[in-house]
Motif scaffolding. Structure first.
Motif, short mmCIF file in Angstrom:
data_model
loop_
_atom_site.label_atom_id
_atom_site.label_comp_id
_atom_site.label_asym_id
_atom_site.label_seq_id
_atom_site.Cartn_x
_atom_site.Cartn_y
_atom_site.Cartn_z
N UNK A 132 0.87 -1.17 0.00
CA UNK A 132 0.00 0.00 0.00
C UNK A 132 0.91 1.23 0.00
N UNK A 133 1.17 1.75 -1.19
CA UNK A 133 2.17 2.82 -1.33
C UNK A 133 1.58 4.19 -1.04
N UNK A 134 0.59 4.61 -1.81
CA UNK A 134 0.02 5.96 -1.64
C UNK A 134 -1.21 6.11 -2.50
N UNK A 135 -1.92 7.22 -2.30
CA UNK A 135 -3.06 7.59 -3.12
C UNK A 135 -3.12 9.11 -3.18
N UNK A 151 -7.65 -4.07 6.47
CA UNK A 151 -8.06 -5.14 5.57
C UNK A 151 -8.45 -4.62 4.19
N UNK A 152 -9.29 -3.60 4.14
CA UNK A 152 -9.74 -3.08 2.85
C UNK A 152 -8.57 -2.48 2.06
N UNK A 153 -7.68 -1.78 2.77
CA UNK A 153 -6.54 -1.18 2.11
C UNK A 153 -5.60 -2.24 1.55
N UNK A 154 -5.44 -3.33 2.30
CA UNK A 154 -4.58 -4.41 1.84
C UNK A 154 -5.15 -5.07 0.59
N UNK A 155 -6.46 -5.21 0.53
CA UNK A 155 -7.09 -5.84 -0.63
C UNK A 155 -6.98 -4.97 -1.87
N UNK A 156 -7.13 -3.65 -1.71
CA UNK A 156 -7.14 -2.74 -2.86
C UNK A 156 -5.78 -2.14 -3.16
N UNK A 157 -4.85 -2.22 -2.21
CA UNK A 157 -3.53 -1.64 -2.44
C UNK A 157 -3.51 -0.13 -2.37
#
Length: 294
Positions: A132-135, A151-157
């Protein structure tokens, strides 16, 4: 033996729902492992091997006579007072050093992302699904940094895409911003299993990456979302309720000083809605600071 399904046992269904909400969405092994028992067995085995080796090797050192005339074993060991104490090694220091080197060598955000993707020195990488680098916009004047993905961040990256992320979007909208006018990252780029708190060693290994990320982005204002982010990037031990609402500063590796506002993490605000008013005040301060620096 036929076991009841979750549909037949409401309490099982509720328990599974609780675990899912807490972030426990998968088993790392098929059977539970008692790590404490493993450590004890390994220690006992090492002790037994050492004892057996000592018994099998008779002492052939020459005998000497001490001042009182008693025979003793000659030894070259220095007196206890003259012995130099062993230096304790810092666990994972080699990996932290490698992370510093890789971060320093990255001249762009894309190079930094590639360096982090290829870095195997943090154990969290092996249980996470995605880096999960950045957005957001890397050219934005505002950068927000949280602690670690869920969890959600891990799934979507991507950072802050779950319930906390939706609240963060509303907080940004309240001061006229969105993800196109802000840049969002985390101190830890990999989700800790079960959403547990990252260890100090894991934080120190990942610290060079987020510090270099901030340096490459070069925001005008930094917002630390939650106590772990504030403590890591502002080098303080104060709690977030004492830190929030007060401007601090983050100094990058090239000597640039960035005004930083510690504030409450959106996940905390979901659990403690009464403190949203405090976060609102902090974001108003951020809005005024951005306006004064534009």
């Amino acid at each position: 033996m036929n076991f009841p399904s979750p549909q037949d046992r409401p309490e099982l269904r509720e328990l599974l729902a609780f675990y899912l909400e807490a972030g426990v969405d998968e088993a790392l092994t098929e059977e539970p492992v008692d790590r404490f028992a493993e450590a004890v067995r390994a220690q006992n085995a090492a002790h037994a091997a050492s004892t057996a080796e000592q018994v099998s090797k008779p002492d052939r050192r020459p005998q000497s006579t001490n001042a009182q005339g008693f025979a003793g074993t000659a030894t070259s060991d220095p007196p206890l007072a003259q012995r130099t104490p062993a230096t304790a090694a810092v666990p994972d220091e080699a990996q932290a050093q490698l992370a510093r080197q890789l971060a320093a060598q990255a001249s762009t955000l894309e190079e930094l992302r590639e360096a982090m993707a290829g870095f195997d020195g943090c154990n969290l990488k092996f249980t996470a699904k995605n880096l999960v680098f950045a957005d957001g916009n890397p050219n934005a004047a505002l950068m927000l940094v949280g602690e670690a993905p869920g969890r959600d961040e891990d799934l979507e990256g991507l950072p802050f895409v779950g319930r906390s992320g939706r609240l963060l979007d509303r907080m940004l909208a309240a001061i006229g911003l969105d993800r196109n006018s802000a840049y969002i990252a985390n101190v830890i780029p990999w989700r800790p299993p079960g959403n547990r708190t990252p260890t100090p060693h894991e934080t120190e290994i990942c610290r060079p990456f987020i510090e270099r990320q901030i340096e490459l982005v070069g925001p005008k204002v930094l917002v630390n979302l939650g106590g772990p982010s504030a403590k890591t990037l502002l080098n303080t031990t104060e709690g977030i309720l004492r830190l929030r609402g007060n401007w601090r500063s983050h100094t990058t590796g090239n000597g640039t000083t960035i005004p930083a506002m510690p504030t409450l993490h959106p996940a905390y605000l979901l659990r403690t809605p009464a403190h949203k008013r405090l976060a609102w005040r902090d974001f108003v301060e951020v809005k005024m600071k951005l306006r004064s620096l534009s």
